[in-house]
Design an enzyme around this catalytic site. Sequence first.
Site, mmCIF file in Angstrom:
data_model
loop_
_atom_site.group_PDB
_atom_site.id
_atom_site.type_symbol
_atom_site.label_atom_id
_atom_site.label_comp_id
_atom_site.label_asym_id
_atom_site.label_seq_id
_atom_site.Cartn_x
_atom_site.Cartn_y
_atom_site.Cartn_z
ATOM 1 N N LYS A 254 0.850 -1.197 0.000
ATOM 2 C CA LYS A 254 0.000 0.000 0.000
ATOM 3 C C LYS A 254 0.885 1.247 0.000
ATOM 4 C CE LYS A 254 -3.311 2.565 2.923
ATOM 5 N NZ LYS A 254 -4.173 2.543 4.130
ATOM 6 N N ASP A 259 -2.709 10.180 3.825
ATOM 7 C CA ASP A 259 -4.114 9.786 3.978
ATOM 8 C C ASP A 259 -4.845 10.797 4.850
ATOM 9 O OD1 ASP A 259 -6.531 8.531 4.178
ATOM 10 O OD2 ASP A 259 -5.804 6.834 5.395
ATOM 11 N N LYS A 266 -10.341 12.821 8.254
ATOM 12 C CA LYS A 266 -9.883 12.414 9.582
ATOM 13 C C LYS A 266 -9.814 13.614 10.511
ATOM 14 C CE LYS A 266 -6.799 8.633 8.133
ATOM 15 N NZ LYS A 266 -7.451 7.535 8.869
ATOM 16 N N ASP A 277 1.511 6.193 5.761
ATOM 17 C CA ASP A 277 0.530 5.271 5.188
ATOM 18 C C ASP A 277 1.055 4.592 3.909
ATOM 19 O OD1 ASP A 277 -1.873 4.016 5.610
ATOM 20 O OD2 ASP A 277 -3.077 5.511 4.535
ATOM 21 N N ASP A 336 -12.324 7.076 3.660
ATOM 22 C CA ASP A 336 -11.127 6.833 4.468
ATOM 23 C C ASP A 336 -10.716 5.356 4.428
ATOM 24 O OD1 ASP A 336 -8.987 7.415 6.078
ATOM 25 O OD2 ASP A 336 -10.158 7.611 7.932
ATOM 26 N N GLU A 338 -9.541 3.741 2.080
ATOM 27 C CA GLU A 338 -8.996 3.857 0.724
ATOM 28 C C GLU A 338 -7.940 2.810 0.400
ATOM 29 O OE1 GLU A 338 -7.760 5.388 3.230
ATOM 30 O OE2 GLU A 338 -5.631 4.986 2.938
ATOM 31 N N ARG A 340 -7.834 -0.390 0.903
ATOM 32 C CA ARG A 340 -8.395 -1.581 0.250
ATOM 33 C C ARG A 340 -8.797 -1.287 -1.194
ATOM 34 N NH1 ARG A 340 -12.905 -1.993 4.882
ATOM 35 N NH2 ARG A 340 -11.194 -0.974 5.990
HETATM 36 N N1 BES Z 1 -4.400 4.362 6.941
HETATM 37 C C1 BES Z 1 -5.561 4.118 7.677
HETATM 38 C C2 BES Z 1 -5.358 3.085 8.763
HETATM 39 C C3 BES Z 1 -4.624 3.542 9.998
HETATM 40 C C4 BES Z 1 -5.236 4.385 10.907
HETATM 41 C C5 BES Z 1 -3.380 3.074 10.253
HETATM 42 C C6 BES Z 1 -4.554 4.772 12.048
HETATM 43 C C7 BES Z 1 -2.701 3.435 11.399
HETATM 44 C C8 BES Z 1 -3.282 4.300 12.293
HETATM 45 C C9 BES Z 1 -6.662 3.612 6.776
HETATM 46 O O1 BES Z 1 -6.689 4.109 5.491
HETATM 47 C C10 BES Z 1 -7.954 4.014 7.410
HETATM 48 O O2 BES Z 1 -8.214 5.173 7.471
HETATM 49 N N2 BES Z 1 -8.738 3.033 7.845
HETATM 50 C C11 BES Z 1 -9.972 3.295 8.495
HETATM 51 C C12 BES Z 1 -10.981 2.317 7.967
HETATM 52 C C13 BES Z 1 -12.386 2.616 8.390
HETATM 53 C C14 BES Z 1 -12.887 3.866 7.714
HETATM 54 C C15 BES Z 1 -13.258 1.444 8.034
HETATM 55 C C16 BES Z 1 -9.767 3.120 9.984
HETATM 56 O O3 BES Z 1 -9.034 2.210 10.396
HETATM 57 O O4 BES Z 1 -10.305 3.920 10.737
HETATM 58 ZN ZN ZN Z 2 -4.866 4.730 4.771
HETATM 59 MN MN MN Z 3 -7.777 5.960 5.363
#
Ligand code: BES
Ligand code: ZN
Ligand code: MN
Length: 503
Positions: A254, A259, A266, A277, A336, A338, A340
């Site tokens: 990834k 992000d 966020k 990220d 968010d 994204e 996947r």
């Molecule tokens: N890059 C983030 C995941 C992340 C968040 C990694 C905090 C490390 C610390 C990812 O893109 C994300 O935002 N995931 C969301 C998914 C949700 C919207 C289903 C998450 O984990 O909140």
């Molecule tokens: Zn992310």
């Molecule tokens: Mn995200």
Amino acid sequence: MDFELKPLSGAQAAQWAVDAVLVLVPDSLVAADGTDALTELVREALRRGDLESGAGKCLSCYRPAGFKAGRVVLVRAGDGSSSSVRKAMAAGLGQLKVPGVKKLGVLLSLLERDAAVVRTAMTAAADATYSYVTTKPSAHARSLKQVVLGVKDLAASRQEFQMGQALVTGVELAKEWANRPANHATPSQLADAARKLGRQPRIKTEVLGPKEVAALGMGAFLAVARGSAEPLRFIVMQYQGGAKGSAPVVLVGKGITFDTGGISIKPAAEMDEMKFDMGGAASVLGTFAALAELQPAINVVGIIPSCENMPDGLAVKPGDVVTSMSGQTIEILNTDAEGRLILCDALTYAARFKPRCVVDIATLTGACVIALGAVRSGLFANREELADAFRVAGDRSLDLCWRMPLDDDYAEGLKSNFADMGNVAGRAGGAITAAKFLQKFVAETPWVHLDIAGTAWKSGAAKGSTGRPVPLLLQYLVDQAAVAENDKPIQKKRRVVAASRRA
Ligand code: BES
Ligand code: ZN
Ligand code: MN
């Protein structure tokens, strides 16, 4: 930083012409009765209780009698296992972080199994002295220039030594790219880094831009990249160490260089950390740098979908439906989620290499941080033998992972009234539902998903990339290269097993 191996006994350590000697003292060392300076020093220290037991306990000596080196640090190495040695090295190097120490001798030969921990000693030394300077000119660059490892038997240590060197190269490249802020590590700059790796032996790099990605039909990846002025890059690297035509392991990293969450934006706190990220992408770059150095007999493909996730007039909106390269449609309920979306198209693309397995590596979910913290990466696998191989590789490399489930019931929440699937499934089991989403794009291909959201970087005062999971990936690939040596009968057996499972 340069490394060197040298056959050296404890008795010879006093004559070592280095700036400092770090002596690893195992619990098993009973007060020996030699008359050399080191034996006397250790004996006295133990007798007086100045060198407590417990891996990492140190005694720092300045200009000790009889030594050529101006500094000698004794450090307890517990049972001499890799994890004890890692602790000991971190603590010992902590005592020696001074500009005067440019050449360090690390005496491993008091340990019973010194050859087995050569790599650990090297990577720990590199970790302890790493310094990020690219955007911080005032930072002190690493002052330690050379590390000499004193071992009992040169030949027995050589393999671990080479692995150690490759790992340090790989981990440091991964750290460098992950640590760079997003304005110094754009998708185009990541592509340049991959092109540079493409000049190394047996590596080829190809970079696709928005037009080519659109022509391939990667609607999910394109949807994420829409909101950013930075053009996306789709990076494909190939390392050919194995026989031509031998099926490769495909690594998919990834590469979200920042992000924001997109329209599902966020909160501000700690958003800066979303420059990390692209930790999965950095680990693929690092692994390729290590492969170039180690040259194992295996074919590996590295794929990095890379873009920013930004809010904008053109950005994808919650509820928008896009068509992935696989043909499956996706309702983007949360912009968010994204990671996947860019990975699913890369996973579809990966199938064209007819891989023996696909491994994706992603800072994918905050839920994985909650589940496993910073100690183990989340491991998902659709084959028992793959899960086993990664568990073993993790234990060997001290880059741990923990298997998570993939029951189909976890996919229930991904159902959508307006597309083949939604991209989120609520808060519960978030790391698992993300994996279930990805699984819809790998079909029957042997597949591993590593969620490194908790392990790729550290927050707080020690904020910075860890370079994980380069050690895990390299260990897995080297283990696979060893398996491939006597490949034919094993392959046949596997196919029979797979067939019987299908029946
Ligand atoms: N890059 C983030 C995941 C992340 C968040 C990694 C905090 C490390 C610390 C990812 O893109 C994300 O935002 N995931 C969301 C998914 C949700 C919207 C289903 C998450 O984990 O909140
Ligand atoms: Zn992310
Ligand atoms: Mn995200």
